[in-house]
Design an enzyme around this catalytic site. Structure first.
Site, PDB file in Angstrom:
ATOM      1  N   GLU A 216      -5.106  -8.580   0.325  1.00 16.56           N
ATOM      2  CA  GLU A 216      -5.788  -8.331   1.607  1.00 16.56           C
ATOM      3  C   GLU A 216      -7.260  -8.032   1.376  1.00 16.56           C
ATOM      4  O   GLU A 216      -7.606  -7.304   0.454  1.00 16.56           O
ATOM      5  CB  GLU A 216      -5.252  -7.082   2.344  1.00 16.56           C
ATOM      6  CG  GLU A 216      -3.920  -7.216   2.976  1.00 16.56           C
ATOM      7  CD  GLU A 216      -3.481  -5.927   3.687  1.00 16.56           C
ATOM      8  OE1 GLU A 216      -4.342  -5.125   4.121  1.00 16.56           O
ATOM      9  OE2 GLU A 216      -2.273  -5.743   3.805  1.00 16.56           O
TER      10      GLU A 216
ATOM     11  N   GLU B 212       0.797  -1.218   0.000  1.00 17.06           N
ATOM     12  CA  GLU B 212       0.000   0.000   0.000  1.00 17.06           C
ATOM     13  C   GLU B 212       0.832   1.272   0.000  1.00 17.06           C
ATOM     14  O   GLU B 212       0.806   2.044   0.967  1.00 17.06           O
ATOM     15  CB  GLU B 212      -0.944   0.011   1.207  1.00 17.06           C
ATOM     16  CG  GLU B 212      -1.938  -1.121   1.189  1.00 17.06           C
ATOM     17  CD  GLU B 212      -3.096  -0.923   2.183  1.00 17.06           C
ATOM     18  OE1 GLU B 212      -3.016  -0.016   3.020  1.00 17.06           O
ATOM     19  OE2 GLU B 212      -4.062  -1.689   2.097  1.00 17.06           O
TER      20      GLU B 212
HETATM   21  C1  FCB Z   1      -4.360  -2.292   5.473  1.00 16.21           C
HETATM   22  C2  FCB Z   1      -2.936  -2.562   5.909  1.00 16.21           C
HETATM   23  C3  FCB Z   1      -2.824  -3.656   6.922  1.00 16.21           C
HETATM   24  C4  FCB Z   1      -3.945  -3.617   7.937  1.00 16.21           C
HETATM   25  C5  FCB Z   1      -5.295  -3.508   7.278  1.00 16.21           C
HETATM   26  C6  FCB Z   1      -6.461  -3.487   8.216  1.00 16.21           C
HETATM   27  O1  FCB Z   1      -4.472  -1.002   4.969  1.00 16.21           O
HETATM   28  O2  FCB Z   1      -2.159  -2.915   4.792  1.00 16.21           O
HETATM   29  O3  FCB Z   1      -1.552  -3.591   7.499  1.00 16.21           O
HETATM   30  O4  FCB Z   1      -3.726  -2.635   8.859  1.00 16.21           O
HETATM   31  O5  FCB Z   1      -5.322  -2.338   6.480  1.00 16.21           O
END
Ligand code: FCB
Length: 525
Positions: A428, A235
């Site tokens: 994610e 990110e």
């Molecule tokens: C994302 C992050 C991760 C975690 C999630 C909830 O933005 O990459 O580390 O904190 O959110």
């Protein structure tokens, strides 16, 4: 503007382009950076009340649909089912075995930065309890583990020879994962810059790109015989924005100039490190995990549609298009490029033909254009004429994110269309629900099951519609340190007792285990 062999930005749609650029330069010159524009990227968050957001709204979205959870859905046999974690969020052992200090150590030790004064000094103690983590994954039938490497464990001051104790830790972890038939899927930077490099200027300092490429080469040599799938960054938009513009994350800067410079250094670092890794391990698969969100116009008006395109560009393309196309997104042409520190030849250096696009996706974004009065009264809306809001139509998680699986469908399909059907890894997706153990010790987090079920249904639909999706990684394996929220937000498939570090698989973890074992979603389960 420095001489460039290629156009920096494509054609801008903005008729205010020149005015805005000049305006931005004058703000930079006047040093008014701290006031500018909070919330370029950030979406739902319990601590997000960024200026420049439209407030929560919920336009009727004709394309929104609930994904049908009543039918059975199969995923390919070789699909990767995983979970994701990050070093600072789980490892603890913050100064053991010659590890250097990171910007997150420094930030979390600064009073007032983290909710309840929490920090990651111990967290889940995975530095010592990683065997238990692997046992959890085995119990969940997973075949992919996305974890990150802490740069200051490898190079305590951000450069120079590798710290063998740090290498040994990740080496043991990778070996044990392979032994358990779990793919080690490694993120090289999940936000914990060595503090020494921050002291030398951090990401706004262009030299950091070369330091990062050196660090990546060290790991390619040390682990590349066993690890073949890598993400350069996690990110980039989040750490560049939250850490340099909004100041809510480490290193806590609040400066538009730092934001612009850090953006460009990270794009250069992405190019340099991609080539450094490939030079050592030509057959490795290399990508980045981008944070993405679908960006819908609040209404059908032309200004709102333009705002949505700009929101899409800043949210989803700011670090992707430089890598894949060697240019910054056209919709953002009003950013002052000289302030970004762009030099001749840089566009070619940013290029990184990533083998896959990693997508982290939690929620949707609703974009609208600020009205004339708002533009006059808010400097940031001259510079970045977009108001962003979260939706209100569906239930929210405990962290305030609206559950909107359509966002995953829309983003995967758009990236598929606009970038010639790249390989996609869902690196994610997840939800914060703070359910704890019932009297009998079981953690009945049925809302988390519903979240993943719906997002997986949406993902299956993208694959049926032609997207090349290789994996799904639930955020996260076990409850952990949630950055500025400390330990107040639980995202795990396993419950963590933060006093004892005891791990207990939640109902969602048991459900996910079945899905992973069969590579199939069955109705009613
Ligand atoms: C994302 C992050 C991760 C975690 C999630 C909830 O933005 O990459 O580390 O904190 O959110």
């Amino acid at each position: 503007m420095p001489p460039h062999p290629y156009r920096l930005f494509g054609d801008s749609h903005s008729t205010l382009r020149q005015t805005r650029r000049e305006f931005a330069h004058s703000l930079l010159a006047a040093g008014l950076t701290a006031a500018l524009p909070a919330g370029l990227f950030s979406g739902c968050s319990v601590s997000s009340n960024a200026a420049g957001t439209a407030g929560s709204t919920g336009p009727a979205n004709p394309r929104a649909r609930q994904f049908d959870t009543s039918s059975e859905v199969s995923f390919p046999r070789n699909f990767f089912w995983g979970t994701a974690t990050a070093a600072y969020q789980i490892e603890g052992a913050w100064k053991e075995d010659d590890k250097g200090e990171s910007i997150w150590d420094r930030f979390a030790h600064t009073p007032g930065k983290i909710k309840n004064g929490d920090n990651g000094d111990v967290a889940c103690n995975s530095y010592h309890r990683w065997r238990e983590d692997i046992a959890l994954m085995r119990a969940m039938n997973l075949n992919s583990y996305r974890f990150s490497i802490s740069w200051p464990r490898i190079q305590p001051t951000g450069s120079g020879p590798a710290n063998s104790k740090g290498i040994d830790y990740y080496s043991r972890l990778a070996d044990a994962l392979l032994e358990a038939r779990i793919r080690p899927f490694v993120t090289l930077y999940h936000w914990d810059l060595p503090q020494t490099l921050e002291d030398a200027g951090g990401w706004p300092n262009r030299d950091t790109a070369a330091r990062f490429a050196d660090y990546v080469a060290v790991l390619a040599h040390a682990l590349g015989d066993r690890v073949s799938d890598w993400m350069l960054f996690n990110e980039p938009s989040a750490f560049v924005d939250l850490g340099h513009l909004e100041g809510r994350h480490a290193p806590g800067r609040k400066s538009l100039l730092d934001f612009l410079r850090a953006s460009h250094t990270v794009n250069l670092a992405q190019g340099a490190s991609f080539h450094a890794l490939k030079a050592v391990r030509p057959s490795s698969r290399v990508g980045t995990a981008f944070s993405m969100s679908s960006c819908e116009p609040a209404t059908d008006s032309e200004p709102d549609k333009l705002a949505a395109e700009r929101a899409h560009a800043i949210t989803n393309l700011w670090f992707l298009e430089p890598a894949l196309k060697g240019q910054y997104p056209a919709a953002l042409a009003f950013f002052p490029e000289t302030a970004m520190g762009i030099k001749s030849g840089d566009l070619e250096k940013m290029r990184a033909p990533l083998d896959f696009v990693g997508i982290n996706l939690y929620y949707r974004t609703i974009a609208s254009a600020p009205g004339a009065m708002e533009r006059l009264s808010h400097a940031q809306e001259w510079l970045f004429p977009v108001k962003k809001a979260s939706g209100e139509q569906c239930p929210k998680t405990d962290m305030g994110c609206e559950i909107w699986p359509q966002a995953l469908y829309d983003v995967v399909m758009r990236i598929t269309r606009d970038f010639n059907r790249p390989q996609i890894e869902i690196t994610e997706s997840g939800c914060a629900y703070n359910d704890g153990p019932d009297g009998d010790g079981a953690i009945r987090d049925t809302r988390r099951i519903e979240y993943h079920r719906q997002y997986l249904q949406a993902l299956a639909r993208t694959m049926a519609d032609g997207a090349d999706v290789r994996s799904y990684h639930a955020w996260t394996l076990m409850d952990n340190f949630e950055w500025a929220e400390g330990f107040s937000q639980r995202f795990g498939l396993a419950y963590m007792d933060f006093k004892t570090q005891k791990r207990t698989i939640k109902e969602s973890g048991r459900w996910y285990a079945k899905v992973a074992a069969e590579s199939r979603l069955r109705p009613g389960e």
